[in-house]
Design a protein around this motif. Structure first.
Motif, mmCIF file in Angstrom:
data_model
loop_
_atom_site.group_PDB
_atom_site.id
_atom_site.type_symbol
_atom_site.label_atom_id
_atom_site.label_comp_id
_atom_site.label_asym_id
_atom_site.label_seq_id
_atom_site.Cartn_x
_atom_site.Cartn_y
_atom_site.Cartn_z
ATOM 1 N N VAL A 1 10.852 -6.173 -3.537
ATOM 2 C CA VAL A 1 10.662 -6.929 -4.775
ATOM 3 C C VAL A 1 9.251 -7.514 -4.853
ATOM 4 O O VAL A 1 8.581 -7.424 -5.886
ATOM 5 C CB VAL A 1 11.722 -8.048 -4.879
ATOM 6 N N VAL A 2 8.786 -8.098 -3.751
ATOM 7 C CA VAL A 2 7.497 -8.799 -3.760
ATOM 8 C C VAL A 2 6.331 -7.819 -3.705
ATOM 9 O O VAL A 2 5.391 -7.888 -4.512
ATOM 10 C CB VAL A 2 7.429 -9.792 -2.576
ATOM 11 N N ARG A 3 6.349 -6.911 -2.735
ATOM 12 C CA ARG A 3 5.232 -5.980 -2.558
ATOM 13 C C ARG A 3 5.387 -4.717 -3.401
ATOM 14 O O ARG A 3 4.392 -4.090 -3.777
ATOM 15 C CB ARG A 3 5.123 -5.585 -1.077
ATOM 16 N N GLY A 4 6.619 -4.336 -3.675
ATOM 17 C CA GLY A 4 6.862 -3.097 -4.410
ATOM 18 C C GLY A 4 6.682 -1.886 -3.512
ATOM 19 O O GLY A 4 6.055 -1.956 -2.451
ATOM 20 N N THR A 5 7.250 -0.766 -3.920
ATOM 21 C CA THR A 5 7.107 0.471 -3.159
ATOM 22 C C THR A 5 5.946 1.275 -3.712
ATOM 23 O O THR A 5 5.835 1.461 -4.923
ATOM 24 C CB THR A 5 8.400 1.306 -3.222
ATOM 25 N N LEU B 1 4.605 -2.886 4.743
ATOM 26 C CA LEU B 1 3.426 -2.291 5.380
ATOM 27 C C LEU B 1 2.482 -1.623 4.385
ATOM 28 O O LEU B 1 1.374 -1.229 4.751
ATOM 29 C CB LEU B 1 3.867 -1.256 6.429
ATOM 30 N N GLY B 2 2.933 -1.466 3.140
ATOM 31 C CA GLY B 2 2.090 -0.822 2.130
ATOM 32 C C GLY B 2 1.918 0.667 2.345
ATOM 33 O O GLY B 2 0.925 1.257 1.917
ATOM 34 N N ARG B 3 2.882 1.307 2.981
ATOM 35 C CA ARG B 3 2.799 2.740 3.254
ATOM 36 C C ARG B 3 3.381 3.521 2.076
ATOM 37 O O ARG B 3 4.293 3.052 1.379
ATOM 38 C CB ARG B 3 3.556 3.106 4.530
ATOM 39 N N PRO B 4 2.876 4.741 1.820
ATOM 40 C CA PRO B 4 3.351 5.517 0.659
ATOM 41 C C PRO B 4 4.762 6.047 0.835
ATOM 42 O O PRO B 4 5.178 6.419 1.944
ATOM 43 C CB PRO B 4 2.332 6.661 0.571
ATOM 44 N N VAL B 5 5.477 6.074 -0.251
ATOM 45 C CA VAL B 5 6.829 6.643 -0.301
ATOM 46 C C VAL B 5 6.729 7.950 -1.077
ATOM 47 O O VAL B 5 6.546 7.955 -2.294
ATOM 48 C CB VAL B 5 7.815 5.670 -0.979
ATOM 49 N N ASP B 6 6.837 9.076 -0.367
ATOM 50 C CA ASP B 6 6.672 10.379 -0.990
ATOM 51 C C ASP B 6 7.764 11.334 -0.499
ATOM 52 O O ASP B 6 8.770 10.905 0.065
ATOM 53 C CB ASP B 6 5.281 10.947 -0.693
ATOM 54 N N GLY B 7 7.551 12.631 -0.726
ATOM 55 C CA GLY B 7 8.562 13.608 -0.332
ATOM 56 C C GLY B 7 8.768 13.667 1.165
ATOM 57 O O GLY B 7 9.896 13.863 1.644
#
Length: 772
Positions: free
Chosen positions: A490-494, A632-638
Motif C-alpha cells: 500500500v505504502v510503496r506500491g509494486t 525493496l523496490g524490486r520489479p514485479v515482472d514475468g
C-alpha cells in the motif's frame, strides 16, 4: 541382491547410457534470451468471426515466412499464438528496425492495365493520385515515368509461385517466372490480351505490377502476343535489366504477396549476444557451485548414503539435461534457472527416505539396515508423490497461463520433477540397497549415515518443545507478518515491470562511463524528458519509457552516445499497452487458478481442514513475497511471476509432508489429541524440512550471487519464499488446521486405508522378498 534391486540397477544404467549419448551427440536449443536476437509478437486486426480470424492469421503467417527469408536469418521461428497472434523469433538480429521494415508491411500486391502516361509534376508529390471510386492510380514506374493505371485486375493472392532464374540462351539475363492459380491465370490472360491490342511500344501495351502503391515492374507484352489472345494462363515471365539480387528480391516480394490484414507489433524483445553468453556462464557457475555445496552437505549429514545420493543427483542432472535436449525444448533464461533450481530440490525425495529410515532404526535398533531402508522408501512414497504432484501442478500453470520464456520455465521445472523422482526412487534406491547389503556398511553405524539419528533429531528429542499449546499465538504472528507485507504494497506500491504496464525498457552498454544524472539530462535535452534512467549491472544504463517506436529508440541511443561514446544495446523490451493489460490480467488469473487447483487437490488427498489451512499458508507466503519486493523496490515482472508460482509449489510441498505425517499418526492413534499428534508430526518432519531447505538455499544463493541482474530477482524471490514457506508450513498451516478442527469438531480418521498404510507400508511391486 534382490531381483527388484537388480531391475532398478539395470534400468538406471540403461537410462544413464541413453542420456549420456544424447548429451554428447546433441546440442541444446537456446532461446533468444540466451543466444541473442529479436523476438516479436504480431497481432492481426480482428476478423468478423473466429474461423475467419484463424484463416487470416494462417495466411499472414505464410506471407511472413516468405518475407523473413530476405533477411538471411539462420533458423528463424514463426508460430501462431492463439487466434490472431504470430510469434517471430529472429536469432542474431540486433536491429529490430530492419526486421520490422520487412515483416510489418502490409505489402498489397496488384496487377494493373496501363492507361497511358501523365506529364511529370513540377512539385514533389508524396502520395499517389487516385480517382475516388474508380481505383485509378498515377504512379511512377522504374524509370520515373508517371503511369496512369486502371483498377487492379489481379491481386497477389493469385500468384502460386515466383522464382528468379537466369536465361543465358535467350540473352534475357535474370528474369522472374510467375505461376498463377487456375482462376487467377484466366484473369492474367484477359489482362495481357487487352494490353496486346495496343501497338508495340505503346505505353498501354504495358502491365504494371504494383507493391505497396509502388510500381516494381511494368513489362511490355511481347509483340508476338495477339490482341485478346493474351499470355498463357499457367504463368508468365518478367524480363528486365535485373541483377541476381534484384530478381530474387522481386520473386520474393511477389511470392510473399500481401498480408491479408495489417499487423501491429505488441511485443518486441531484443537481447545482445554478450548478455546471453554471460547468463549461460553465470548459470553454469551457479549450478556447479550450488550442486557441489549441496552434495557436500548431504554427504556430511548422511555419510555414505548421502554420498550415494550425491551420485544420484549428478545422474539427475545428466538425465534432465538429456531430456531437455532430446525433446527439443527451447532453453530460455528462466528455464535455465529452473534447471539449476531443480538440482537443489531434487534431494528432497532422498532426504524424506533417509529420515524415515532413521526413524525406523531409532524405533527398532535391532532391525537390519536393509529392512529399515526398504521401509523408509515405502513410508516416504506417499509424501514424495503428493509433494511432487503439487510442484507439477505449479509447472503446468506456468506453461498454460504464462507467456514467452515463462512457459519454458514451466517445461523445465516439470521435466526436473520427473527426473528427480526417477533419480531418487530408482537410481538412489538401487545404489543404497546395494550398499546396505554390505556387512561392513551395516555393522559400522557411523559409516552408513542413517543408523544413527541426526543432530537435529537428537536436539528435538532432548528438548521436546511444546509447540501448539496455544496455536492462535502463531496465527497472530503470521497475521502480523502479512500486515507488514500489505503495508509495503500500500505504502510503496509494486513496481510493475514493462511486461505488465506496457512501454519500453532498453539497457545500454557505453564505452565511457556515464552517471545516471548525466544520462537523464542528455536524454531530456534530446526530447526524452519522461524517460526513467537507472543503472544496471556492470555500469550499464537502463532506460524505461512509455510508447517508443524503433526509430525513437534509435534516436535515444544516438543521444546517449554523445556522452557515452560507442553505445551498444544489451537488452530491449517493448510491450504494447493492450498486451500489458492482458499479461497483468493473466498473472492474476494464474495466481487464482493456482490457489484453487492446489485447494482441490489437497481436499481430495487430505481432510478439507488440512487443505484450507495449507492454502491459507500458501496465500500467506505469496503476500509476504510480494510485500518484500514492494519494500525493496524490486520489479514485479514475468520472471517474478514464475518465481511466485514456484514458491506456491514449494509452500504446498512443505505442508503436504507435514500433514501426510499428521494423517498417518492420527489414523494410528485416534484417541490422542490432535495438538499432540501435530506436535509429533512437526518434530518428526523438521529434519527433512531443514535439510531440504538447505539444499535449495545453496543453489539459490549461488544464483543470487553469480546469476547477475537477470537472475538475481528470481533467486531473491525464491529465497524469501523458501524461508517463509518453511515458517508457514509449521506455524501457519498446522495451527490453522488445529483451530479449524477445534471449531468444526470433526471426528478423527476412521481406521481404513490411511491407518493400514501406517501399520503396514505398501509393498514394493518390484520386491519379491528375496534377500542376500
Amino acid at each position: 541382491m534382490t531381483r527388484a534391486t537388480t531391475v532398478r540397477a539395470v534400468l538406471a544404467a540403461a537410462v544413464l547410457l541413453v542420456s549420456v549419448f544424447i548429451t554428447l551427440t546433441m546440442s541444446p536449443r537456446l532461446g533468444l534470451d540466451l543466444q541473442g536476437g529479436t523476438r516479436m509478437v504480431l497481432q492481426a486486426e480482428d476478423s468478423a468471426t473466429v474461423e475467419a480470424n484463424r484463416e487470416t492469421t494462417d495466411r499472414t503467417l505464410e506471407v511472413l515466412r516468405q518475407r523473413i527469408d530476405s533477411l538471411g536469418v539462420a533458423e528463424p521461428v514463426l508460430t501462431r499464438s492463439g487466434e490472431d497472434r504470430i510469434i517471430v523469433e529472429l536469432p542474431d538480429v540486433q536491429d529490430p528496425r530492419q526486421a520490422a521494415a520487412v515483416i510489418g508491411r502490409t505489402a498489397q500486391l496488384s496487377f494493373h492495365a496501363v492507361q497511358g502516361t501523365t506529364p511529370p509534376r513540377t512539385e514533389p508529390e508524396s502520395k499517389p493520385e487516385s480517382e475516388t471510386g474508380s481505383g485509378r492510380l498515377t504512379l511512377p514506374d522504374e524509370q520515373g515515368t508517371q503511369l496512369d493505371l486502371g483498377p487492379a485486375r489481379l491481386s497477389g493472392a493469385g500468384v502460386k509461385d515466383a522464382t528468379a532464374s537466369f536465361e543465358a540462351q535467350q540473352a534475357a539475363g535474370w528474369t522472374v517466372k510467375l505461376d498463377f492459380h487456375k482462376d487467377a491465370g484466366k484473369d492474367w490472360t484477359r489482362l495481357t490480351g487487352e494490353a496486346a491490342c495496343h501497338p508495340a511500344g505503346d505505353e498501354r501495351r504495358r502491365v504494371a505490377i504494383v507493391l505497396d502503391e509502388k510500381v516494381i515492374s511494368s513489362p511490355q507484352v511481347d509483340p508476338s502476343v495477339g490482341c485478346q489472345a493474351g499470355l498463357p494462363s499457367g504463368g508468365t515471365q518478367i524480363t528486365g535489366s535485373f541483377t541476381a539480387k534484384e530478381a530474387r528480391d522481386l520473386a520474393l516480394l511477389i511470392k510473399g504477396g500481401a498480408l491479408p490484414v495489417p499487423v501491429e507489433i505488441v511485443e518486441q524483445r531484443t537481447v545482445g549476444p554478450t548478455l546471453g553468453a554471460a547468463a549461460i556462464d553465470a548459470s553454469a557457475q551457479a549450478a556447479l557451485i550450488g550442486a557441489a555445496a549441496t552434495a557436500l552437505f548431504i554427504t556430511f549429514v548422511y555419510r555414505l548414503f548421502g554420498a550415494l545420493a550425491a551420485v544420484a543427483l549428478a545422474a539427475y542432472g545428466v538425465i534432465s539435461y538429456a531430456a531437455l535436449v532430446g525433446l527439443g525444448v527451447t532453453l530460455t533464461l528462466p528455464g535455465l534457472a529452473g534447471f539449476v533450481l531443480a538440482i537443489g530440490m531434487a534431494v528432497d525425495a532422498n532426504v524424506l527416505v533417509f529420515e524415515r529410515a532413521r526413524e525406523e532404526c531409532q524405533d527398532r535398533p535391532t532391525r537390519s539396515l536393509r529392512s529399515a531402508l526398504t521401509t523408509g522408501f515405502q513410508k516416504a512414497f506417499s509424501a514424495v508423490a503428493d509433494s511432487n504432484i503439487t510442484t507439477l501442478l505449479a509447472a503446468g500453470l506456468l506453461f498454460f497461463l504464462g507467456s514467452g520464456p515463462v512457459k519454458g520455465f514451466g517445461v523445465t521445472l516439470a521435466i526436473g520433477v520427473v527426473a528427480s523422482m526417477f533419480s531418487a526412487l530408482v537410481i538412489a534406491r538401487a545404489l543404497t540397497e546395494i550398499a546396505a547389503g554390505s556387512r561392513f556398511v551395516s555393522d559400522y553405524r557411523g559409516v552408513n549415515g542413517i543408523a544413527r539419528p541426526g543432530s537435529v533429531r537428537t536436539w528435538l528429542t532432548r528438548k521436546d518443545p511444546q509447540l501448539f499449546r496455544k496455536p492462535v499465538r502463531w496465527l497472530v504472528v503470521s497475521t502480523a507478518l502479512v500486515a507488514v507485507a500489505v503495508a509495503g504494497i500500500v505504502v510503496r506500491g509494486t513496481d510493475l515491470g514493462v511486461e505488465f504496464t506496457g512501454g519500453r525498457l532498453v539497457e545500454y552498454s557505453t564505452s565511457r562511463p556515464v552517471d545516471v544524472e548525466t544520462a537523464r539530462s542528455t536524454l531530456a535535452d534530446a526530447g526524452f524528458g519522461d524517460a526513467e534512467v537507472t543503472t544496471a549491472g556492470d555500469g550499464d544504463i537502463s532506460v524505461r519509457t512509455g510508447k517508443l517506436d524503433n526509430d525513437g529508440e534509435h534516436a535515444l541511443r544516438e543521444a546517449l552516445a554523445t556522452e557515452g561514446g560507442e553505445t551498444t544495446k544489451v537488452r530491449d523490451e517493448l510491450i504494447g499497452p493492450s498486451l500489458g493489460d492482458e499479461l497483468r490480467r493473466n498473472a492474476l488469473i494464474a495466481l487464482g487458478v493456482a490457489v484453487f487447483v492446489q485447494l482441490a487437490y489437497l481436499a481430495m488427498r487430505f481432510r478439507w481442514t488440512f487443505a484450507v489451512a495449507s492454502v491459507v499458508g500458501m496465500v500467506h507466503d505469496v503476500v509476504i513475497v510480494v510485500g518484500a519486493f514492494a519494500w525493496l523496490g524490486r520489479p514485479v515482472d514475468g520472471i517474478f511471476l514464475a518465481a511466485l508460482l514456484t514458491v506456491i509449489g514449494y509452500s504446498v510441498n512443505d505442508s503436504v509432508v507435514v500433514f501426510d505425517r499428521v494423517r498417518e499418526l492420527w489414523a494410528g492413534n485416534r484417541k490422542t489429541p490432535l495438538a499432540t499428534i501435530a506436535r509429533r508430526a512437526v518434530l518428526q518432519t523438521v529434519p527433512r524440512t531443514v535439510n531440504t531447505g538447505m539444499g535449495a538455499l545453496f543453489i539459490l544463493v549461488a544464483l543470487a550471487v553469480l546469476g547477475g541482474d537477470s537472475l538475481a530477482d528470481f533467486a531473491l524471490a525464491l529465497l524469501i519464499g523458501i524461508v517463509v514457506g518453511t515458517w508457514s508450513s509449521v506455524f501457519t498451516a498446522v495451527p490453522g488446521a488445529l483451530v479449524l478442527e477445534r471449531r468444526t469438531g470433526a471426528p478423527p480418521p476412521v481406521p481404513g486405508k490411511a491407518s493400514r498404510r501406517a501399520r503396514a507400508p505398501r509393498r514394493d511391486p518390484l520386491d519379491n522378498g528375496a534377500r542376500v
